[in-house]
Structures are given as structure tokens and as C-alpha cells.
Design a protein around this motif. Sequence first.
Motif, PDB file in Angstrom:
ATOM      1  N   LEU A  15       0.849  -1.188   0.000  1.00  0.00           N
ATOM      2  CA  LEU A  15       0.000   0.000   0.000  1.00  0.00           C
ATOM      3  C   LEU A  15       0.886   1.240   0.000  1.00  0.00           C
ATOM      4  N   GLY A  16       0.508   2.244  -0.762  1.00  0.00           N
ATOM      5  CA  GLY A  16       1.286   3.475  -0.858  1.00  0.00           C
ATOM      6  C   GLY A  16       0.968   4.450   0.256  1.00  0.00           C
ATOM      7  N   ARG A  17       1.753   5.499   0.342  1.00  0.00           N
ATOM      8  CA  ARG A  17       1.586   6.480   1.412  1.00  0.00           C
ATOM      9  C   ARG A  17       0.231   7.177   1.347  1.00  0.00           C
ATOM     10  N   GLU A  18      -0.293   7.335   0.123  1.00  0.00           N
ATOM     11  CA  GLU A  18      -1.586   8.009  -0.009  1.00  0.00           C
ATOM     12  C   GLU A  18      -2.705   7.233   0.683  1.00  0.00           C
ATOM     13  N   GLY A  78       1.990   6.423   7.224  1.00  0.00           N
ATOM     14  CA  GLY A  78       2.553   5.147   6.784  1.00  0.00           C
ATOM     15  C   GLY A  78       3.717   4.658   7.616  1.00  0.00           C
ATOM     16  N   CYS A 159       5.971   2.263   3.960  1.00  0.00           N
ATOM     17  CA  CYS A 159       5.720   2.645   2.567  1.00  0.00           C
ATOM     18  C   CYS A 159       7.009   2.871   1.782  1.00  0.00           C
ATOM     19  N   PRO A 161       9.609   0.884  -0.171  1.00  0.00           N
ATOM     20  CA  PRO A 161      10.034  -0.412  -0.735  1.00  0.00           C
ATOM     21  C   PRO A 161      11.539  -0.660  -0.610  1.00  0.00           C
ATOM     22  N   GLU A 170      -1.592  -5.367  -0.194  1.00  0.00           N
ATOM     23  CA  GLU A 170      -3.013  -5.219  -0.531  1.00  0.00           C
ATOM     24  C   GLU A 170      -3.884  -6.297   0.095  1.00  0.00           C
TER      25      GLU A 170
END
Length: 219
Positions: A15-18, A78, A159, A161, A170
Motif C-alpha cells: 500500500l502506498g503512502r496516499e 505510513g 511505505c 520499498p 493489498e
Amino acid sequence: MGERQLTPAGGTVPLGREFFDRPAHEVAPDLLGRVLVYGPVALRLTEVEAYGLPGEDPAAHTYRGMTPRNAVMFGPPGHVYVYFTYGMHFCANLVCLPEGVGSGVLLRAGEVVAGIEIATARRSAGTGRGVPARDLARGPARLAVALGLTLEHNGLDACAPADGTLAVLEGEPPGADLIRSGPRTGVASGKETPWRFWIDGDPTVSPYRPHVPRRRRTS
């Protein structure tokens, strides 16, 4: 309960920071079914609790503002906020909202889906007893032990990688019909706020316990 394989169909994309740059009570139910990975152990989140803003949520660690202990909560979304409680337990949170705000989600319970042998060894260390699979991460302190999280991991970026040590994948979120909400567990203030979220019927969800005031001893 056997170990689940983390396949592309099961959602191996971090999952991304957003995802975390939202109010905690919106992020929390969306975390259910996601897979938290740290080192060789991975678990599917089944229960979480949201904590709100400084000055607004009296149950939040950030209620009275930033301190050395909770500074990570005021950092970028995150990141992982780990704290020590009751003189014996570690608990882990994921920071939400933009830097400088101070909000997050407590990770309350999960199903270990990889590294079960390692999680079991960590949870049974010094007890001489085995631990049922459903209890490996059933509760916030048990979850931290199963993953091997302590204060030295406070501030890890879930967040990043390139970091390669911690991620939230996810996974496979449950349908909306399986998500339940209710009062947060064991809090004295803001206890009516229904920001505890869990997957209905999942055996790894911890039992709800209301706050019980400590009685003073009388001579």
C-alpha cells in the motif's frame, strides 16, 4: 490453520503512502484483510482501532500534543508507531494523515499467514506451552510479539520499498457486509466512539473488554 501463500491473486502489492494520508477512522476499516509483513512473519489484519486528532480524541496518545514518546505519530503517514505499555507490552500503530497532525490506527489482531513456526516460538518463549494458531496475534501485545516488534522499530516506514523490512500488502479485503464496528477496547475516555473495526466471525479477533477503573486500596 495452514499457512496461506502470498500470491499475486492475494495481493502482494504494498500500500502506498496516499492510503494512509486520510483520517484514521477511514483508514482503519480499509486495513482489514490487508497483510502486514515484517521479516519472515506475515499476518492478515482482522481487528484494528482508530484514534483521532490532538485535542479532539481524549483516548489518543496525541491528545495533549507532541512528546518524545509520540513524536512518530506527528510524522509522515505510513510509519509505524510502537509504544510500551503496562510495563510489559509493546503495541504497534500505523500513522495516518499528513505530517504534523498526529493520528493513527492501533493494530489489534491478525491471522498469521506466513512464518507460523517463528511466531509460535516467539509467543511461547519461556512458557513451555504451545500457542493455538488463532491466538498467535489475537490482541495488540500478542501481535507485536508475533511480528517481533519492539521500541527499536518505532518509526519504521511501511511505505518505503527500498527499506525492505516492513510493508502492508493489498491482501484480500473482506466484503463490507463482514465489517463490524463498535466501541474501542479498554479506554476510559472517548469509550463510546465506535472506532474499533473487525471482521465478523473471524476467530482471531480479540474479545471486547470495557474499561474497568482501578479501585484504590483503603486502609
